[in-house]
Design a protein around this motif. Structure first.
Motif, PDB file in Angstrom:
ATOM      1  N   ARG A  49     -41.221 -37.273  32.728  1.00 36.60           N
ATOM      2  CA  ARG A  49     -41.131 -37.643  34.145  1.00 36.60           C
ATOM      3  C   ARG A  49     -40.153 -36.733  34.885  1.00 36.60           C
ATOM      4  O   ARG A  49     -40.346 -36.412  36.044  1.00 36.60           O
ATOM      5  CB  ARG A  49     -40.657 -39.093  34.218  1.00 36.60           C
ATOM      6  N   ARG A  50     -39.103 -36.326  34.197  1.00 38.46           N
ATOM      7  CA  ARG A  50     -38.083 -35.572  34.920  1.00 38.46           C
ATOM      8  C   ARG A  50     -38.613 -34.213  35.387  1.00 38.46           C
ATOM      9  O   ARG A  50     -39.475 -33.627  34.723  1.00 38.46           O
ATOM     10  CB  ARG A  50     -36.810 -35.431  34.096  1.00 38.46           C
ATOM     11  N   GLU A  51     -38.038 -33.779  36.506  1.00 38.99           N
ATOM     12  CA  GLU A  51     -38.584 -32.564  37.143  1.00 38.99           C
ATOM     13  C   GLU A  51     -37.937 -31.332  36.551  1.00 38.99           C
ATOM     14  O   GLU A  51     -37.151 -30.658  37.203  1.00 38.99           O
ATOM     15  CB  GLU A  51     -38.373 -32.653  38.646  1.00 38.99           C
ATOM     16  N   MET A 121     -44.125 -42.289  23.716  1.00 41.41           N
ATOM     17  CA  MET A 121     -43.585 -43.020  24.870  1.00 41.41           C
ATOM     18  C   MET A 121     -43.561 -44.502  24.572  1.00 41.41           C
ATOM     19  O   MET A 121     -44.165 -44.967  23.624  1.00 41.41           O
ATOM     20  CB  MET A 121     -44.489 -42.793  26.083  1.00 41.41           C
ATOM     21  N   ALA A 122     -42.913 -45.247  25.472  1.00 39.29           N
ATOM     22  CA  ALA A 122     -42.878 -46.700  25.285  1.00 39.29           C
ATOM     23  C   ALA A 122     -44.307 -47.254  25.316  1.00 39.29           C
ATOM     24  O   ALA A 122     -45.145 -46.785  26.102  1.00 39.29           O
ATOM     25  CB  ALA A 122     -42.038 -47.320  26.386  1.00 39.29           C
ATOM     26  N   PRO A 123     -44.598 -48.246  24.473  1.00 36.97           N
ATOM     27  CA  PRO A 123     -45.971 -48.740  24.332  1.00 36.97           C
ATOM     28  C   PRO A 123     -46.578 -49.314  25.605  1.00 36.97           C
ATOM     29  O   PRO A 123     -47.794 -49.319  25.749  1.00 36.97           O
ATOM     30  CB  PRO A 123     -45.853 -49.833  23.273  1.00 36.97           C
ATOM     31  N   GLU A 124     -45.740 -49.774  26.554  1.00 43.34           N
ATOM     32  CA  GLU A 124     -46.341 -50.369  27.763  1.00 43.34           C
ATOM     33  C   GLU A 124     -47.148 -49.353  28.565  1.00 43.34           C
ATOM     34  O   GLU A 124     -47.952 -49.719  29.403  1.00 43.34           O
ATOM     35  CB  GLU A 124     -45.292 -51.061  28.651  1.00 43.34           C
ATOM     36  N   PHE A 125     -46.947 -48.044  28.267  1.00 44.09           N
ATOM     37  CA  PHE A 125     -47.682 -47.021  29.012  1.00 44.09           C
ATOM     38  C   PHE A 125     -48.992 -46.614  28.329  1.00 44.09           C
ATOM     39  O   PHE A 125     -49.796 -45.902  28.913  1.00 44.09           O
ATOM     40  CB  PHE A 125     -46.835 -45.749  29.160  1.00 44.09           C
ATOM     41  N   PHE A 126     -49.170 -47.012  27.073  1.00 42.63           N
ATOM     42  CA  PHE A 126     -50.310 -46.483  26.294  1.00 42.63           C
ATOM     43  C   PHE A 126     -51.647 -46.697  27.010  1.00 42.63           C
ATOM     44  O   PHE A 126     -52.451 -45.778  27.152  1.00 42.63           O
ATOM     45  CB  PHE A 126     -50.395 -47.138  24.900  1.00 42.63           C
TER      46      PHE A 126
END
Ligand code: NAP
Length: 497
Positions: A49-51, A121-126
């Protein structure tokens, strides 16, 4: 070792600025590059996410390689294959740009449209990510598309089922590679070989000759900064549902008719289906939970004192269990498992204890015969030790326990390949054997859910019930003592002896 060549591949790492990518994924990819498994036709697209600029990202990759070879030319040429895209996975509009980047890399590195999407990544994003990968055409290529998913795969059966359903809308089961990094460990992969390539063991590998099998995975470190995650997870979900039950399945499965992915997986699934379910109060007869308090000198703080941990937490940092496999081969043989944090030893070991011989000719008051043990050292040391009885070097007939040891790392003289290196290679080659199939995930959650339901509905008033830097609560020893057994020590010194 022969060089293993791989097909051209674009490896897209979601979460490339995170801890897992830095500690494991970049170093493993670099090792594959050094060994020639990744050559000219590969590219790594880091996504976070970071730019960051490309320069910031490649510096980050360089930093991650500081413990690898210091050959600057090789590092420079590896880095030429790495590039970065800042992308918020929740921003639906930015997947189009991601697709353009992927297509460009496909063209410039001549990758035949082959893609691996690694979700670090965290699973909530899968689910969101996989929906977009399909909807925005990232999976629409001429080549193969594979999805690698980190644990945890759900936090119980309903959530795992929902996640699986969502992912399956975009990827078929054959395209999904669920990581259980224990399955990439050298000595875990060796379990099958030890069993199925030795005339010595397979005939004895059943309830007639084995009295019990013990699987320990103990960590010295406590929960440290991971309190927020751990409060929701606990040792049962974090370790037992995946790593511990996977090791049990490999130890208990029937010989597959071939080494194909499907045959091995189906034998493992049959073991998981045969696990004796325990629920309600019965859980207390088969499982012990623990939570560490401060160590005896007060130098190490207890679990409840960590940040983001409830001061009255009911979360277990230790689990010991007696797992019964109700099939013909294993009837009556307990598989004792234990895993915990803040223990006195860091060790993952399997101890197979054989039954005593029917009559002991060498009994004397000072010394009875020791049982034969096969110890499989998974980590940190890797190898095998066989405990046998032999005659003592003296004039009498006294016996002594001797240990025949094989140390994988000392014989090879090099560190055995990191689990992630092997698993990444398998995934690029399209070999899913050492990844978990949905059926395995489903059966292990349904076993574990019944235990967690009981533990969540009953508060353990004895918590904290083991001091940091110990081997767990006394109840765990009592569970084995009731069956006439004890935990075999899992100290690291075994292989040197
Ligand atoms: P982490 O250090 O917290 O990294 C999370 C990554 O996700 C970062 O790169 C972050 O990017 C990115 N991210 C978060 N929100 C995002 C968004 N909306 N859009 C795009 N990127 C976003 O986590 P981790 O330790 O690497 O763990 C990643 C996964 O691997 C987790 O599922 C974890 O359970 C699993 N895992 C980790 C380990 C380990 O050793 N670390 C071991 C086994 C399993 P920014 O920082 O740029 O926002």
């Amino acid at each position: 070792m022969n060089k293993i060549t791989t097909p051209p591949t674009l490896i897209m790492i979601f979460g490339a600025t995170g801890d897992l990518a830095k500690r494991k994924l970049f170093p493993s990819l670099y090792q594959l590059y050094l060994k020639g498994s990744l050559e000219k036709r590969f590219a790594v697209l880091g996504i976070g996410r970071r730019e960051w600029t490309n320069e910031q990202f490649t510096q980050h990759v360089r930093d991650s390689l500081e413990n690898s070879s210091h050959d600057q030319d090789r590092i420079d040429s590896f880095i030429e294959h790495c590039t970065y895209e800042s992308h918020d996975v929740e921003d639906s509009s930015s997947y189009i740009k991601l697709k353009e980047r992927a297509d460009e890399l496909d063209q410039s590195f001549d990758l035949d449209g082959n893609r691996i999407f690694y979700l670090a990544m965290a699973p909530e994003f899968f689910g969101t990510i996989t929906d977009h990968l399909k909807a925005d055409g990232l999976t629409d290529t001429e080549g193969f598309c594979r999805l690698v998913i980190e644990k945890p795969f759900g936090h119980d059966l309903p959530s795992a089922t929902a996640l699986n359903k969502q992912i399956r809308q975009s990827f078929s089961e054959e395209q999904i590679y669920r990581i259980d990094h224990y399955l990439g460990k050298e000595m875990v992969q060796n379990i099958e070989v030890i069993r199925f390539a030795n005339a010595l063991f397979e005939p004895l590998w059943n309830s007639r000759f084995i009295s019990n099998i013990q699987v320990t995975s103990s960590e010295v470190l406590g929960v440290e900064e991971r309190g927020r995650y751990y409060e929701k997870s606990g040792a049962l979900r974090d370790m037992v549902q995946n790593h511990m039950l996977q090791m049990v399945a490999l130890l208990a499965m029937e010989p597959p008719i071939s080494l194909s992915t499907d045959e091995i997986r189906s034998e493992k699934v049959r073991v998981l289906r045969a696990l004796r379910p325990v629920e309600g109060k019965e859980v207390d007869d088969y499982f012990v939970r623990g939570q560490y308090g401060p160590d005896e000198n007060g130098e190490i703080k207890g679990y409840r004192e960590n940040s983001n941990v409830d001061s009255d937490s009911n979360t277990e940092t230790y689990v010991a269990g007696k797992v019964m496999i109700d099939n013909f081969r294993w009837a009556g043989v307990p598989f004792y498992i234990r895993t915990g944090k803040s223990m006195s030893v860091k060790s993952t070991k399997i101890v197979v204890q054989f039954k005593d011989i029917p009559m002991n000719l060498y009994y004397n008051k000072e010394h009875s015969l020791d049982p034969n043990l096969l110890v499989i050292h998974i980590q940190p040391d890797e190898g095998i030790t066989l405990h046998l009885n032999a005659k003592k070097s003296n004039l009498g007939t006294d016996t002594d326990c001797i240990k025949l040891s094989y140390s994988a790392s000392s014989v090879d003289g090099i560190n055995t390949p990191e689990a992630y290196e092997k698993l990444l290679l398998d995934c690029i080659l399209g070999d899913a054997t050492n990844f978990t199939h949905w059926d395995e995930v489903r059966h292990s959650w349904s076993f574990v859910d019944k235990i967690s339901e009981h533990w969540e509905s009953t508060k353990d008033e004895t918590f904290p019930n083991y001091p940091a830097k110990s081997m767990g609560p006394a109840k765990s020893d009592e569970m084995l003592a009731k069956d006439g057994f004890e935990w075999w020590p899992v100290g690291e010194q075994d292989l040197e002896e």
